[in-house]
Design a protein around this motif. Structure first.
Motif, mmCIF file in Angstrom:
data_model
loop_
_atom_site.group_PDB
_atom_site.id
_atom_site.type_symbol
_atom_site.label_atom_id
_atom_site.label_comp_id
_atom_site.label_asym_id
_atom_site.label_seq_id
_atom_site.Cartn_x
_atom_site.Cartn_y
_atom_site.Cartn_z
ATOM 1 N N ARG A 176 -5.507 4.776 6.328
ATOM 2 C CA ARG A 176 -6.794 4.784 5.623
ATOM 3 C C ARG A 176 -7.858 5.532 6.415
ATOM 4 O O ARG A 176 -8.783 6.107 5.838
ATOM 5 C CB ARG A 176 -7.254 3.350 5.358
ATOM 6 C CG ARG A 176 -6.368 2.593 4.377
ATOM 7 C CD ARG A 176 -7.055 1.337 3.881
ATOM 8 N NE ARG A 176 -7.252 0.340 4.915
ATOM 9 C CZ ARG A 176 -6.380 -0.626 5.212
ATOM 10 N NH1 ARG A 176 -5.232 -0.709 4.542
ATOM 11 N NH2 ARG A 176 -6.644 -1.501 6.165
ATOM 12 N N ASN A 177 -7.709 5.531 7.745
ATOM 13 C CA ASN A 177 -8.706 6.172 8.606
ATOM 14 C C ASN A 177 -8.348 7.602 8.997
ATOM 15 O O ASN A 177 -9.074 8.229 9.761
ATOM 16 C CB ASN A 177 -8.910 5.329 9.875
ATOM 17 C CG ASN A 177 -9.534 3.978 9.569
ATOM 18 O OD1 ASN A 177 -10.279 3.837 8.593
ATOM 19 N ND2 ASN A 177 -9.240 2.988 10.392
ATOM 20 N N GLY A 178 -7.204 8.099 8.536
ATOM 21 C CA GLY A 178 -6.821 9.469 8.844
ATOM 22 C C GLY A 178 -6.123 9.662 10.160
ATOM 23 O O GLY A 178 -5.924 10.800 10.603
ATOM 24 N N ILE B 129 -0.672 11.843 1.517
ATOM 25 C CA ILE B 129 -1.778 11.069 0.964
ATOM 26 C C ILE B 129 -2.571 11.933 -0.009
ATOM 27 O O ILE B 129 -3.088 12.996 0.361
ATOM 28 C CB ILE B 129 -2.721 10.544 2.065
ATOM 29 C CG1 ILE B 129 -1.933 9.836 3.162
ATOM 30 C CG2 ILE B 129 -3.776 9.616 1.454
ATOM 31 C CD1 ILE B 129 -1.258 8.571 2.736
ATOM 32 N N GLY C 128 -6.890 8.439 -1.403
ATOM 33 C CA GLY C 128 -6.149 7.579 -0.487
ATOM 34 C C GLY C 128 -4.831 7.044 -0.998
ATOM 35 O O GLY C 128 -4.198 6.226 -0.336
ATOM 36 N N THR C 129 -4.358 7.511 -2.170
ATOM 37 C CA THR C 129 -3.102 7.018 -2.721
ATOM 38 C C THR C 129 -1.913 7.674 -2.034
ATOM 39 O O THR C 129 -1.847 8.898 -1.939
ATOM 40 C CB THR C 129 -3.023 7.288 -4.229
ATOM 41 O OG1 THR C 129 -4.133 6.661 -4.881
ATOM 42 C CG2 THR C 129 -1.730 6.742 -4.814
ATOM 43 N N THR D 172 -2.015 17.043 -1.218
ATOM 44 C CA THR D 172 -1.992 15.885 -0.326
ATOM 45 C C THR D 172 -2.345 16.282 1.098
ATOM 46 O O THR D 172 -2.207 17.441 1.499
ATOM 47 C CB THR D 172 -0.605 15.219 -0.304
ATOM 48 O OG1 THR D 172 0.362 16.140 0.234
ATOM 49 C CG2 THR D 172 -0.184 14.770 -1.695
ATOM 50 N N GLN D 173 -2.798 15.293 1.845
ATOM 51 C CA GLN D 173 -2.934 15.414 3.288
ATOM 52 C C GLN D 173 -1.669 14.858 3.925
ATOM 53 O O GLN D 173 -1.190 13.792 3.549
ATOM 54 C CB GLN D 173 -4.139 14.639 3.814
ATOM 55 C CG GLN D 173 -4.317 14.749 5.329
ATOM 56 C CD GLN D 173 -5.452 13.894 5.861
ATOM 57 O OE1 GLN D 173 -6.034 13.096 5.121
ATOM 58 N NE2 GLN D 173 -5.763 14.044 7.135
ATOM 59 N N ARG E 280 -0.986 1.012 8.484
ATOM 60 C CA ARG E 280 -1.694 1.095 7.201
ATOM 61 C C ARG E 280 -3.191 1.284 7.390
ATOM 62 O O ARG E 280 -3.828 2.046 6.657
ATOM 63 C CB ARG E 280 -1.396 -0.154 6.363
ATOM 64 C CG ARG E 280 0.033 -0.178 5.842
ATOM 65 C CD ARG E 280 0.312 -1.357 4.929
ATOM 66 N NE ARG E 280 0.553 -2.592 5.664
ATOM 67 C CZ ARG E 280 -0.295 -3.591 5.767
ATOM 68 N NH1 ARG E 280 -1.469 -3.520 5.150
ATOM 69 N NH2 ARG E 280 0.023 -4.681 6.458
ATOM 70 N N GLU F 91 0.839 -1.203 0.000
ATOM 71 C CA GLU F 91 0.000 0.000 0.000
ATOM 72 C C GLU F 91 0.876 1.256 0.000
ATOM 73 O O GLU F 91 0.524 2.269 0.601
ATOM 74 C CB GLU F 91 -0.966 -0.005 1.183
ATOM 75 C CG GLU F 91 -1.967 -1.141 1.143
ATOM 76 C CD GLU F 91 -2.868 -1.173 2.355
ATOM 77 O OE1 GLU F 91 -3.239 -0.088 2.867
ATOM 78 O OE2 GLU F 91 -3.205 -2.288 2.812
#
Length: 206
Positions: free
Chosen positions: A113-115, A179, A183-184, A159-160, A109, A87
């Motif tokens: 995905r959940n921030g 990110i 979500g990439t 991006t974040q 990981r 990922e």
């Protein structure tokens, strides 16, 4: 035979779903950082592509995708320096003086995905100077750190930014992740080990 050998040597896994020959992108680690890749240069190169910078040594290189095995992607250089990503995050290195044999970063990981997330456990297996495996556990917190715009091959990528602060019995470190929408993971700075330091990984073409 060469592709099979690369898969066995670099992925730590038990088979290959897809294997390709390494893309001859550079002739060895450069003493100075590579210049940023241009859109034209990127368009001329096939397949997924990453850039790796090692701040401790000043080495930098572009690595092409050599193998995939389920969720794992192995990127290698022509001189057999390799990184295994899952990922987009670093889970192993090959060909370094002090390799990261495997990093169990599943909780990180999920948190990406959940921030964010707290009390995340990751386990690293590394090689010491005598080529013995050392197992280290870390507890980490992943927190949002604002937004940032990356310049990749002449394009701006919003991006974040997230930072993962990790503590362990013998080492503390901070990993940073960029990110993109959807979500990439487009860039990360991740800790390999005390001797190698950090690896800065930019996903030129995910």
């Amino acid at each position: 035979m060469r592709s099979l050998a690369l898969c066995l040597a670099l992925t730590l896994l038990t088979g290959c779903d897809r294997v390709r020959e390494a893309i001859p992108l550079f002739g060895g680690a450069a003493p100075e950082p590579l210049p940023p890749i241009t859109a034209a240069e990127l368009a001329a190169l096939p397949g997924p592509l990453i850039r790796v910078d090692l701040p401790v040594t000043g080495a930098s290189a572009r690595l092409g995708l050599a193998a995939t095995n389920g969720p794992h992607r192995t990127y290698i250089s022509p001189d057999q320096i390799g990184l295994v990503l899952r990922e987009g995050t670093l889970v192993a290195t090959r060909g370094f003086s002090y390799d990261l044999m495997f990093a169990d970063n599943e909780e990180t990981r999920v948190a990406l995905r959940n921030g964010g997330g707290s009390a995340l456990v990751r386990v690293h297996r590394t090689l010491d100077g005598e080529r013995h495996e050392v197992i280290s556990s870390f507890v980490c917190d992943l927190r949002p750190a604002g937004t940032d715009t990356l310049a990749i091959a002449g394009q701006s990528v919003r991006t974040q930014l997230l930072r993962e602060s990790c503590t362990g019995p013998e080492a503390n470190f901070v990993n940073t992740y960029w990110i993109a929408p959807g979500g990439t993971l487009r860039k990360s700075i991740e800790w390999v080990g005390p001797e190698t330091g950090y690896a800065e990984i930019t996903h030129l073409r995910p």
